[in-house]
Design an enzyme around this catalytic site. Structure first.
Site, PDB file in Angstrom:
ATOM      1  N   SER A   1      40.009  47.582  39.738  1.00 37.05           N
ATOM      2  CA  SER A   1      38.656  47.012  39.732  1.00 37.05           C
ATOM      3  C   SER A   1      38.643  45.812  38.803  1.00 37.05           C
ATOM      4  CB  SER A   1      37.633  48.070  39.289  1.00 37.05           C
ATOM      5  OG  SER A   1      36.316  47.601  39.494  1.00 37.05           O
ATOM      6  N   ASN A   2      37.489  45.383  38.353  1.00 34.60           N
ATOM      7  CA  ASN A   2      37.382  44.256  37.427  1.00 34.60           C
ATOM      8  C   ASN A   2      36.182  44.467  36.517  1.00 34.60           C
ATOM      9  OD1 ASN A   2      34.977  43.058  38.739  1.00 34.60           O
ATOM     10  ND2 ASN A   2      36.412  42.851  40.444  1.00 34.60           N
ATOM     11  N   ALA A   3      35.951  43.502  35.624  1.00 36.91           N
ATOM     12  CA  ALA A   3      34.962  43.698  34.545  1.00 36.91           C
ATOM     13  C   ALA A   3      33.527  43.359  34.956  1.00 36.91           C
ATOM     14  CB  ALA A   3      35.360  42.842  33.339  1.00 36.91           C
TER      15      ALA A   3
END
Ligand code: C5P
Length: 396
Positions: A203-205
């Site tokens: 995923s990412n932030a």
């Protein structure tokens, strides 16, 4: 002419509501005054009746057969509570409806404008501040009190905003609330998660905040909003139709299913670009870590929207770390976009997972730097430009 409900609560600043009421009448507004029982201790209903030449509403039970709270709530273009006391703010924040004013505020779908006025300690109390935040998150417009002389004969924050400041805020809210009326807006926001196994993912932030703020502002401008939202703890705005999704595939299906009727679509989601080619059905033991991870591409949702767009005004984001505008202009053309918002994600103070952002908006033949600031303020600036561009596009 607008029909405005002016709610007057019981604080010493209630007398100033008469001057506000007069100013609104002089602007040509039709004003329905709703007073709380405590407000009547400070100022007479007769004053407002004379100013508005309309009945003043003080109780749910004056003419119950008219169901006054629903009638007033439905007919209002805006509901302004001036002054809003700590008690009324607390009730509104918690949905308590124990008199006519709080019933109208709960029953209305019109914009709510709150002008707090109270003692400094009451205003600064964490309970009041939390209530104001809650109301603001929910879409209420707060006209902040000023610092100045208070009835307690001391100076502090809590003095009702000046009449003309409240009138200007009300005008601004009313103008904005019409701008996107009848417009369907589709927004993607947040990250996606691509499973490696039942407990691990790529995923990412992203927190989805920018898209959530764009949705909140679109609702404030009268739009009908579909928000396709990836996993986040940030609360979506009240009034949006929210579809929660986890993976890029789910986000793609949910978005395309809603794309046909959208007048404006904004892809602010930070969709994972790759997913593990093979998601394990059972949790992988740490001893069995794969030596390498095979990845495959996820669908490009925005590109898919661009390919099938049929009159939709399409807006993308470009989160870049270098050559920002050149990359964004290329994306604008390749994905058939009408505008693209560029943000520099190499700067740790703005972009992903932070409260602030810095955006430059680009379109064919145009550019506008919106500057740096909180995402809520930027969402507002972004809609100012987008609404203008879209209007120019549909008139041309
Ligand atoms: O090509 P790139 O990923 O940089 O483009 C970013 C834009 O495309 C953003 O508006 C993002 O929401 C959208 N996007 C998408 N689906 C993807 C990847 C990006 O909708 N799989």
């Amino acid at each position: 002419m607008n029909r405005i409900v002016l709610g007057v609560a019981g604080g010493i600043a209630a007398y100033k509501a008469a001057a506000l009421c007069s100013a609104l009448v002089q602007c040509g507004d039709e004003v329905d005054v709703v007073m709380t029982a405590d407000a009547e201790r400070f100022i007479g209903a007769l004053t407002f009746a004379a100013l508005t030449r309309r009945p003043v509403h003080t109780s749910l039970w004056q003419a119950p057969e008219m169901i006054p709270h629903i009638a007033l709530a439905r007919e209002a273009a805006a509901v302004a509570v001036v002054p809003a006391t700590a008690n009324v703010l607390a009730k509104l924040a918690h949905g308590i409806a124990d008199d006519l004013l709080t019933n109208v505020a709960l029953a209305t779908r019109a914009p709510l404008i709150l002008a707090p006025a109270m003692n400094t300690a009451m205003y600064e109390h964490p309970a009041t501040q939390a209530n104001l935040r809650t109301l603001q998150e929910r879409g209420a417009h707060i006209v902040a009190p000023e610092a100045g002389f208070l009835a307690e004969r001391e100076s502090g924050v809590g003095r009702l905003a000046e009449r003309d400041v409240i009138v200007a805020a009300l005008r601004d809210v009313l103008a904005r609330s019409q701008e996107l009326a009848g417009t369907r807006v589709l927004i993607t926001a947040g990250p996606t998660r691509e499973a490696l196994d039942p407990v691990r993912f790529l995923s990412n932030a992203s927190t989805g905040t920018m898209g959530i703020e764009l949705a909140r502002e679109a609702i404030a401008r009268g739009a009908d909003v579909d928000l396709v939202l990836g996993p986040t703890v940030v609360e979506p705005p009240f009034g949006a139709r929210v579809v929660r999704v986890t993976t890029a595939d789910e986000m793609c299906a949910a978005t395309l299913a809603r794309a046909a009727g959208a007048n404006i679509a904004i892809a602010s989601a930070a969709v994972a670009d790759w997913r593990p080619a093979l998601a394990q059905a059972r949790k992988v033991k740490k001893e069995d870590a794969p030596p390498a991870l095979a990845l495959e591409r996820t669908p490009d949702i925005l590109a898919a929207l661009g390919e099938r767009k049929n009159g939709t005004f399409l807006v993308g984001f470009a989160a870049e770390t270098h050559d920002l505008e050149a990359h964004a202009r290329e994306k604008l053309v390749r994905k058939h976009l009408d505008a693209i918002a560029v943000n520099d994600v190499s700067d740790p103070a703005s972009g992903f997972g932070t409260g602030d952002n810095e955006i430059v908006l680009l379109w064919d033949g145009g550019r506008e730097a919106l500057g740096r600031g909180p995402k809520r303020a930027l969402a507002r600036s972004m809609w100012n430009v987008l609404a203008r561009l879209r209007a120019a596009r549909s008139n041309g």
